[in-house]
Design a protein around this motif. Structure first.
Motif, mmCIF file in Angstrom:
data_model
loop_
_atom_site.group_PDB
_atom_site.id
_atom_site.type_symbol
_atom_site.label_atom_id
_atom_site.label_comp_id
_atom_site.label_asym_id
_atom_site.label_seq_id
_atom_site.Cartn_x
_atom_site.Cartn_y
_atom_site.Cartn_z
ATOM 1 N N ASN A 67 0.854 -1.255 -0.041
ATOM 2 C CA ASN A 67 0.018 -0.004 -0.101
ATOM 3 C C ASN A 67 0.870 1.289 0.241
ATOM 4 O OD1 ASN A 67 1.026 0.236 2.614
ATOM 5 N ND2 ASN A 67 -0.910 0.055 3.525
ATOM 6 N N GLY A 68 2.092 1.057 -0.042
ATOM 7 C CA GLY A 68 2.978 2.462 0.132
ATOM 8 C C GLY A 68 3.721 2.721 1.299
ATOM 9 N N PHE A 69 3.008 2.254 2.417
ATOM 10 C CA PHE A 69 3.345 2.541 3.619
ATOM 11 C C PHE A 69 4.988 1.852 3.662
ATOM 12 C CE2 PHE A 69 3.781 1.783 8.145
ATOM 13 C CZ PHE A 69 3.694 3.097 8.733
ATOM 14 N N LYS A 70 5.889 2.793 4.332
ATOM 15 C CA LYS A 70 7.451 2.467 4.411
ATOM 16 C C LYS A 70 7.651 2.538 5.723
ATOM 17 C CE LYS A 70 10.606 4.313 1.689
ATOM 18 N NZ LYS A 70 11.676 5.291 1.163
ATOM 19 N N ILE A 71 8.639 1.254 6.043
ATOM 20 C CA ILE A 71 8.766 1.183 7.413
ATOM 21 C C ILE A 71 10.316 1.060 7.540
ATOM 22 C CG2 ILE A 71 9.006 -0.578 9.547
ATOM 23 C CD1 ILE A 71 6.440 -2.000 8.337
ATOM 24 N N THR A 72 10.869 1.849 8.548
ATOM 25 C CA THR A 72 12.412 2.160 8.456
ATOM 26 C C THR A 72 12.850 1.837 9.793
ATOM 27 O OG1 THR A 72 12.458 4.382 8.979
ATOM 28 C CG2 THR A 72 12.547 3.860 6.362
ATOM 29 N N ALA A 73 14.027 1.548 9.933
ATOM 30 C CA ALA A 73 14.434 0.829 11.207
ATOM 31 C C ALA A 73 16.076 0.907 11.282
ATOM 32 C CB ALA A 73 13.816 -0.326 11.904
ATOM 33 N N ARG A 74 16.800 0.755 12.681
ATOM 34 C CA ARG A 74 17.941 0.617 12.642
ATOM 35 C C ARG A 74 17.982 -0.268 13.683
ATOM 36 N NH1 ARG A 74 21.964 5.308 13.150
ATOM 37 N NH2 ARG A 74 21.981 5.143 11.196
ATOM 38 N N ALA A 75 18.830 -1.645 13.424
ATOM 39 C CA ALA A 75 18.931 -2.618 14.344
ATOM 40 C C ALA A 75 20.344 -2.300 15.267
ATOM 41 C CB ALA A 75 19.155 -3.769 13.445
ATOM 42 N N ASP A 76 20.255 -2.257 16.399
ATOM 43 C CA ASP A 76 21.463 -2.214 17.194
ATOM 44 C C ASP A 76 22.526 -3.524 16.766
ATOM 45 O OD1 ASP A 76 20.588 -0.022 18.406
ATOM 46 O OD2 ASP A 76 19.685 -1.075 19.757
ATOM 47 N N ARG A 77 21.971 -4.290 16.345
ATOM 48 C CA ARG A 77 22.771 -5.628 16.182
ATOM 49 C C ARG A 77 21.948 -6.419 15.501
ATOM 50 N NH1 ARG A 77 25.855 -8.264 21.148
ATOM 51 N NH2 ARG A 77 25.253 -10.565 20.669
ATOM 52 N N ILE A 78 22.601 -7.516 14.845
ATOM 53 C CA ILE A 78 22.073 -8.733 14.213
ATOM 54 C C ILE A 78 23.155 -9.792 14.436
ATOM 55 C CG2 ILE A 78 21.259 -9.679 12.097
ATOM 56 C CD1 ILE A 78 20.554 -6.953 10.896
ATOM 57 N N ASP A 79 22.403 -10.886 14.812
ATOM 58 C CA ASP A 79 23.053 -12.040 15.126
ATOM 59 C C ASP A 79 22.620 -13.404 14.419
ATOM 60 O OD1 ASP A 79 24.450 -10.649 17.391
ATOM 61 O OD2 ASP A 79 23.237 -11.934 19.037
ATOM 62 N N ARG A 80 23.632 -14.129 14.011
ATOM 63 C CA ARG A 80 23.256 -15.239 13.247
ATOM 64 C C ARG A 80 23.222 -16.340 14.174
ATOM 65 N NH1 ARG A 80 22.744 -16.476 8.241
ATOM 66 N NH2 ARG A 80 23.961 -15.099 7.460
ATOM 67 N N LEU A 81 21.922 -16.766 14.313
ATOM 68 C CA LEU A 81 21.883 -18.272 15.334
ATOM 69 C C LEU A 81 22.406 -19.251 14.610
ATOM 70 C CD1 LEU A 81 18.122 -17.312 16.376
ATOM 71 C CD2 LEU A 81 20.315 -16.346 17.325
ATOM 72 N N HIS A 82 22.728 -20.341 15.434
ATOM 73 C CA HIS A 82 23.292 -21.812 14.957
ATOM 74 C C HIS A 82 22.531 -22.410 13.996
ATOM 75 C CE1 HIS A 82 26.855 -20.984 17.501
ATOM 76 N NE2 HIS A 82 26.195 -21.108 18.864
ATOM 77 N N LYS A 83 21.463 -22.287 13.953
ATOM 78 C CA LYS A 83 20.430 -22.986 13.011
ATOM 79 C C LYS A 83 20.166 -22.011 11.941
ATOM 80 C CE LYS A 83 18.376 -25.774 16.598
ATOM 81 N NZ LYS A 83 17.095 -26.435 16.921
ATOM 82 N N GLY A 84 21.045 -21.067 11.532
ATOM 83 C CA GLY A 84 21.046 -20.216 10.336
ATOM 84 C C GLY A 84 20.103 -18.932 10.456
ATOM 85 N N ALA A 85 19.112 -18.861 11.352
ATOM 86 C CA ALA A 85 18.183 -17.767 11.537
ATOM 87 C C ALA A 85 18.866 -16.721 12.065
ATOM 88 C CB ALA A 85 16.985 -18.149 12.613
ATOM 89 N N LEU A 86 18.300 -15.499 11.812
ATOM 90 C CA LEU A 86 19.048 -14.265 12.296
ATOM 91 C C LEU A 86 17.940 -13.566 13.616
ATOM 92 C CD1 LEU A 86 19.486 -12.451 8.766
ATOM 93 C CD2 LEU A 86 21.060 -13.617 10.286
ATOM 94 N N ALA A 87 18.710 -13.014 14.453
ATOM 95 C CA ALA A 87 17.978 -12.274 15.360
ATOM 96 C C ALA A 87 18.455 -11.006 15.470
ATOM 97 C CB ALA A 87 18.476 -12.837 16.806
ATOM 98 N N ILE A 88 17.270 -10.027 15.404
ATOM 99 C CA ILE A 88 17.363 -8.862 15.407
ATOM 100 C C ILE A 88 17.473 -8.043 16.769
ATOM 101 C CG2 ILE A 88 16.439 -6.619 14.580
ATOM 102 C CD1 ILE A 88 15.525 -7.851 11.997
ATOM 103 N N ILE A 89 18.375 -7.296 17.225
ATOM 104 C CA ILE A 89 18.394 -6.855 18.726
ATOM 105 C C ILE A 89 18.299 -5.420 18.795
ATOM 106 C CG2 ILE A 89 19.922 -6.863 20.734
ATOM 107 C CD1 ILE A 89 21.157 -9.560 19.678
ATOM 108 N N ASP A 90 17.627 -5.040 19.583
ATOM 109 C CA ASP A 90 17.612 -3.341 19.885
ATOM 110 C C ASP A 90 17.381 -3.258 21.226
ATOM 111 O OD1 ASP A 90 16.778 -0.700 19.940
ATOM 112 O OD2 ASP A 90 14.718 -1.036 19.682
ATOM 113 N N TYR A 91 18.640 -2.620 21.697
ATOM 114 C CA TYR A 91 19.026 -2.415 23.333
ATOM 115 C C TYR A 91 18.029 -1.351 24.162
ATOM 116 C CZ TYR A 91 23.113 -5.518 22.542
ATOM 117 O OH TYR A 91 23.576 -6.740 22.103
ATOM 118 N N LYS A 92 17.110 -0.593 23.453
ATOM 119 C CA LYS A 92 16.581 0.305 24.085
ATOM 120 C C LYS A 92 15.571 -0.128 24.911
ATOM 121 C CE LYS A 92 17.249 3.078 20.187
ATOM 122 N NZ LYS A 92 17.897 2.023 19.338
#
Length: 92
Positions: A67-92
């Motif tokens: 619908n044209g709605f834009k979401i923007t963000a900044r990840a404090d950190r991105i980790d790769r989990l041992h099973k291949g997935a990613l975890a997005i971390i926000d320390y706030k």
């Protein structure tokens, strides 16, 4: 692994930031809390690194929905989990 002097490094950064922000007078109130936070953070980080690997820090991203709605963000950190997935971390 974390450096053997991780606690000292974090405390040093804390001292520098207090001084930079002009908060040295408030140190008596906040410093004991900061020391506990540093200890907690190191413990959590050691546990986390047993199943995740830090991949990137301060990563900007955006997603535009159909619908044209834009979401923007900044990840404090991105980790790769041992099973291949990613975890997005926000320390706030």
């Amino acid at each position: 692994t974390l450096p053997t002097n991780a606690r000292e490094q974090l405390l040093e950064v804390g001292e520098e930031e207090l001084a930079k922000q002009g908060l040295t007078e408030q140190k008596g109130l906040w410093w004991p809390r900061f020391e506990r936070l540093v200890d907690w953070f190191i413990e959590q980080e050691e546990q986390r690194r047993s199943y995740a690997l830090p991949l990137a820090c301060e990563v900007d991203g955006e997603l535009t929905l159909p619908n044209g709605f834009k979401i923007t963000a900044r990840a404090d950190r991105i980790d790769r989990l041992h099973k291949g997935a990613l975890a997005i971390i926000d320390y706030k």
